[in-house]
Design a protein around this motif. Structure first.
Motif, PDB file in Angstrom:
ATOM      1  N   UNK A  87       0.881  -1.190   0.006  1.00 39.73           N
ATOM      2  CA  UNK A  87       0.021  -0.094   0.065  1.00 39.73           C
ATOM      3  C   UNK A  87       0.842   1.245   0.059  1.00 39.73           C
ATOM      4  N   UNK A  88       0.427   2.078  -0.835  1.00 43.92           N
ATOM      5  CA  UNK A  88       1.267   3.519  -0.974  1.00 43.92           C
ATOM      6  C   UNK A  88       2.375   3.413  -1.830  1.00 43.92           C
ATOM      7  N   UNK A  89       2.699   2.392  -2.460  1.00 46.56           N
ATOM      8  CA  UNK A  89       3.982   2.371  -3.313  1.00 46.56           C
ATOM      9  C   UNK A  89       3.762   2.957  -4.885  1.00 46.56           C
ATOM     10  N   UNK A  90       2.538   3.458  -5.074  1.00 46.64           N
ATOM     11  CA  UNK A  90       2.248   4.270  -5.971  1.00 46.64           C
ATOM     12  C   UNK A  90       1.619   3.537  -7.397  1.00 46.64           C
ATOM     13  N   UNK A  91       1.027   2.252  -6.917  1.00 45.52           N
ATOM     14  CA  UNK A  91       0.535   1.495  -8.212  1.00 45.52           C
ATOM     15  C   UNK A  91      -0.775   2.355  -8.942  1.00 45.52           C
ATOM     16  N   UNK A  92      -1.482   2.851  -8.022  1.00 47.31           N
ATOM     17  CA  UNK A  92      -3.001   3.489  -8.474  1.00 47.31           C
ATOM     18  C   UNK A  92      -2.358   4.619  -9.241  1.00 47.31           C
ATOM     19  N   UNK A  93      -1.471   5.479  -8.787  1.00 50.00           N
ATOM     20  CA  UNK A  93      -0.776   6.747  -9.377  1.00 50.00           C
ATOM     21  C   UNK A  93      -0.325   6.230 -10.778  1.00 50.00           C
ATOM     22  N   UNK A  94       0.521   5.194 -10.861  1.00 49.59           N
ATOM     23  CA  UNK A  94       1.029   4.489 -11.974  1.00 49.59           C
ATOM     24  C   UNK A  94      -0.099   4.423 -12.983  1.00 49.59           C
ATOM     25  N   UNK A 123      -7.419   3.653 -23.648  1.00 49.30           N
ATOM     26  CA  UNK A 123      -7.128   3.388 -22.289  1.00 49.30           C
ATOM     27  C   UNK A 123      -8.415   3.496 -21.155  1.00 49.30           C
ATOM     28  N   UNK A 124      -8.993   2.564 -21.077  1.00 50.50           N
ATOM     29  CA  UNK A 124     -10.420   2.475 -20.164  1.00 50.50           C
ATOM     30  C   UNK A 124      -9.877   1.945 -18.696  1.00 50.50           C
ATOM     31  N   UNK A 125     -10.499   2.481 -17.610  1.00 52.24           N
ATOM     32  CA  UNK A 125     -10.153   2.191 -16.285  1.00 52.24           C
ATOM     33  C   UNK A 125     -11.231   1.407 -15.781  1.00 52.24           C
ATOM     34  N   UNK A 126     -11.146   0.533 -15.136  1.00 54.20           N
ATOM     35  CA  UNK A 126     -12.219  -0.102 -14.062  1.00 54.20           C
ATOM     36  C   UNK A 126     -11.657  -0.139 -12.881  1.00 54.20           C
ATOM     37  N   UNK A 127     -12.516   0.575 -11.893  1.00 53.87           N
ATOM     38  CA  UNK A 127     -12.113   0.678 -10.634  1.00 53.87           C
ATOM     39  C   UNK A 127     -12.708  -0.197  -9.421  1.00 53.87           C
ATOM     40  N   UNK A 128     -12.345  -0.008  -8.350  1.00 58.03           N
ATOM     41  CA  UNK A 128     -12.760  -0.922  -7.347  1.00 58.03           C
ATOM     42  C   UNK A 128     -14.140  -0.798  -6.806  1.00 58.03           C
ATOM     43  N   UNK A 129     -14.641   0.525  -6.673  1.00 61.20           N
ATOM     44  CA  UNK A 129     -15.854   1.062  -6.432  1.00 61.20           C
ATOM     45  C   UNK A 129     -16.830   0.418  -7.133  1.00 61.20           C
ATOM     46  N   UNK A 130     -17.899   0.137  -6.314  1.00 58.51           N
ATOM     47  CA  UNK A 130     -19.192  -0.375  -7.086  1.00 58.51           C
ATOM     48  C   UNK A 130     -19.955   0.780  -7.461  1.00 58.51           C
ATOM     49  N   UNK A 203      -6.674  -2.488 -21.079  1.00 53.23           N
ATOM     50  CA  UNK A 203      -7.803  -2.255 -20.200  1.00 53.23           C
ATOM     51  C   UNK A 203      -6.896  -2.016 -18.866  1.00 53.23           C
ATOM     52  N   UNK A 204      -7.413  -1.105 -18.068  1.00 56.05           N
ATOM     53  CA  UNK A 204      -6.604  -0.786 -16.804  1.00 56.05           C
ATOM     54  C   UNK A 204      -7.671  -1.062 -15.658  1.00 56.05           C
ATOM     55  N   UNK A 205      -6.988  -2.054 -14.756  1.00 55.46           N
ATOM     56  CA  UNK A 205      -7.785  -2.199 -13.589  1.00 55.46           C
ATOM     57  C   UNK A 205      -7.107  -1.940 -12.304  1.00 55.46           C
ATOM     58  N   UNK A 206      -7.909  -1.047 -11.691  1.00 57.51           N
ATOM     59  CA  UNK A 206      -7.187  -0.949 -10.197  1.00 57.51           C
ATOM     60  C   UNK A 206      -7.989  -1.489  -9.219  1.00 57.51           C
ATOM     61  N   UNK A 207      -7.549  -2.553  -8.573  1.00 59.65           N
ATOM     62  CA  UNK A 207      -8.140  -3.450  -7.657  1.00 59.65           C
ATOM     63  C   UNK A 207      -9.497  -3.815  -7.754  1.00 59.65           C
ATOM     64  N   UNK A 208      -9.908  -4.342  -8.879  1.00 58.24           N
ATOM     65  CA  UNK A 208     -11.292  -4.155  -9.316  1.00 58.24           C
ATOM     66  C   UNK A 208     -12.218  -5.106  -8.402  1.00 58.24           C
ATOM     67  N   UNK A 209     -11.484  -6.466  -7.635  1.00 57.57           N
ATOM     68  CA  UNK A 209     -12.307  -7.190  -7.124  1.00 57.57           C
ATOM     69  C   UNK A 209     -12.062  -7.015  -5.356  1.00 57.57           C
ATOM     70  N   UNK A 210     -11.394  -5.953  -5.111  1.00 55.59           N
ATOM     71  CA  UNK A 210     -10.838  -5.871  -3.620  1.00 55.59           C
ATOM     72  C   UNK A 210     -11.849  -5.593  -2.692  1.00 55.59           C
ATOM     73  N   UNK A 211     -13.054  -4.900  -3.349  1.00 48.31           N
ATOM     74  CA  UNK A 211     -14.272  -4.847  -2.080  1.00 48.31           C
ATOM     75  C   UNK A 211     -15.223  -5.880  -2.270  1.00 48.31           C
ATOM     76  N   UNK A 212     -14.872  -7.025  -3.306  1.00 48.44           N
ATOM     77  CA  UNK A 212     -15.769  -8.513  -3.052  1.00 48.44           C
ATOM     78  C   UNK A 212     -15.438  -9.407  -1.844  1.00 48.44           C
ATOM     79  N   UNK A 213     -16.219 -10.016  -1.526  1.00 42.52           N
ATOM     80  CA  UNK A 213     -16.077 -11.095  -0.776  1.00 42.52           C
ATOM     81  C   UNK A 213     -15.244 -12.220  -1.231  1.00 42.52           C
ATOM     82  N   UNK A 214     -14.771 -13.076  -0.574  1.00 44.94           N
ATOM     83  CA  UNK A 214     -13.729 -13.784  -1.132  1.00 44.94           C
ATOM     84  C   UNK A 214     -13.881 -14.870  -2.302  1.00 44.94           C
TER      85      UNK A 214
END
Ligand SMILES: Nc1ncnc2c1ncn2[C@@H]1O[C@H](COP(=O)(O)OP(=O)(O)OP(=O)(O)O)[C@@H](O)[C@H]1O
Length: 303
Positions: A87-94, A123-130, A203-214
């Motif tokens: 966390x904080x290493x700049x992935x999302x910023x990249x 370049x299209x982004x898919x985010x984590x947020x629902x 296709x850019x995906x920023x932790x797209x599944x992080x908010x989902x249950x396991x």
């Protein structure tokens, strides 16, 4: 697809910018063919996406925060390239910089050899947020919207394409419902269909599944891989889960803690959902974890 376990990595706390001459490090992880020190500064210019010595900063009235420091990697067509780091290493910023939302203070990003200067439909982004789907539009209208707004297609063709990609994510029967009637996983499928319908170069995906249950997360990984098998899109995927990186990616850029620098590139071609729990998978996950842990200890130890 698979769910993910969660080797969640935690980074050292953010510190101010500290430029230093760090030329493209990469570090072998061992076993040939499985994990390799892979950054190749002399690779031919055939890459679809080139991130070349990119430093990214945020400027606030109080200070300048360096998010990444001279990061370089190449993404080739049909790669599933993962940015992995604490966390904080700049992935999302990249990812934002590849999206054209942030300009590098050093280095450059090229897509098809052309410098990225602004956002674009390639370049299209898919985010984590629902909540990335406007709630007043139906599922189909959500998928059609970027196609119409960018004047990529006329209404009829946009509708056809929207239904085509909704079918690919298994949601064609939900075309006329509104997002609030969908589960979190279904909303992410709509977001993926909407992104793929634009047929982006990347296709850019920023932790797209992080908010989902396991379980849903595993299912979504599985579906993403199936979709990739079918469509062969080029993916740049951000995660801080080692397991997710190994499952989703064919190549992984390992970033050091803040500010993010290239630590190693890892070849993960051989891993997929079927590898979970296997000895090689586990050994590789452990080695990656140790590398990141080592780095954190080193950082913590320095004055
Ligand atoms: N808008 C901002 N203004 C100032 N600093 C920022 C801003 N956004 C991010 N940062 C800082 O930039 C650094 C990189 O942040 P970034 O969100 O890219 O990291 P990340 O690797 O994606 O983290 P995570 O996995 O937690 O999402 C962090 O130190 C963060 O505090």
């Amino acid at each position: 697809m698979s769910n993910l376990g969660s080797h969640a990595l935690r980074a050292a706390p953010p510190v101010a910018s500290q430029p230093a001459p760090v030329p493209r490090p990469s570090r072998p992880l061992g076993r040939p063919g499985q994990v390799s020190a892979a950054y190749s500064p002399d690779a031919p210019d055939s890459a679809l996406l080139q991130v070349d010595g990119v430093s990214l900063e945020y400027r606030t009235p109080e200070r300048v925060v360096r998010a990444t420091h001279r990061v370089s990697f190449d993404v080739h067509a049909a790669d599933r390239f993962v940015l992995l780091g604490p966390s904080g290493c700049g992935k999302s910023t990249l990812l934002k910089a590849v999206g054209g939302f942030i300009a590098p203070v050093e280095g450059e990003i090229r897509l098809d050899g052309h410098r990225v200067r602004a956002p674009g439909p390639d370049r299209i982004v898919v985010f984590q947020e629902f909540d990335q789907l406007p709630p007043w539009k139906t599922v189909k209208q959500n998928v059609m919207f970027p196609l119409l707004a960018s004047k990529t297609l006329g209404r009829r063709e946009a509708e056809e394409r929207a239904l085509h990609y909704l079918a690919k994510v298994g949601l064609d029967k939900f075309a006329d419902v509104h997002p609030h009637q969908l589960s979190g996983g279904m909303k992410q499928r709509v977001a993926i269909a909407r992104a793929l319908a634009m047929q982006p170069r990347v296709l850019l995906m920023d932790e797209p599944f992080a908010a989902l249950d396991a379980l849903t997360r595993r299912k979504m990984q599985e579906e993403l891989l199936e979709l990739w098998d079918e469509v062969r899109f080029t993916l740049l995927f951000v995660t801080h889960s080692i397991e997710e990186a190994l499952v989703v990616g064919n190549r992984i850029a390992l970033l050091s803690p803040h500010p993010g620098r290239m630590r190693a590139e890892i070849n993960s071609h051989d891993f997929g959902l079927g590898s979970l729990g296997g000895a090689e998978f586990q050994a590789t996950a452990t080695r990656i974890h140790d590398m990141l842990f080592e780095e954190e200890v080193e950082e913590g130890a320095s004055p």
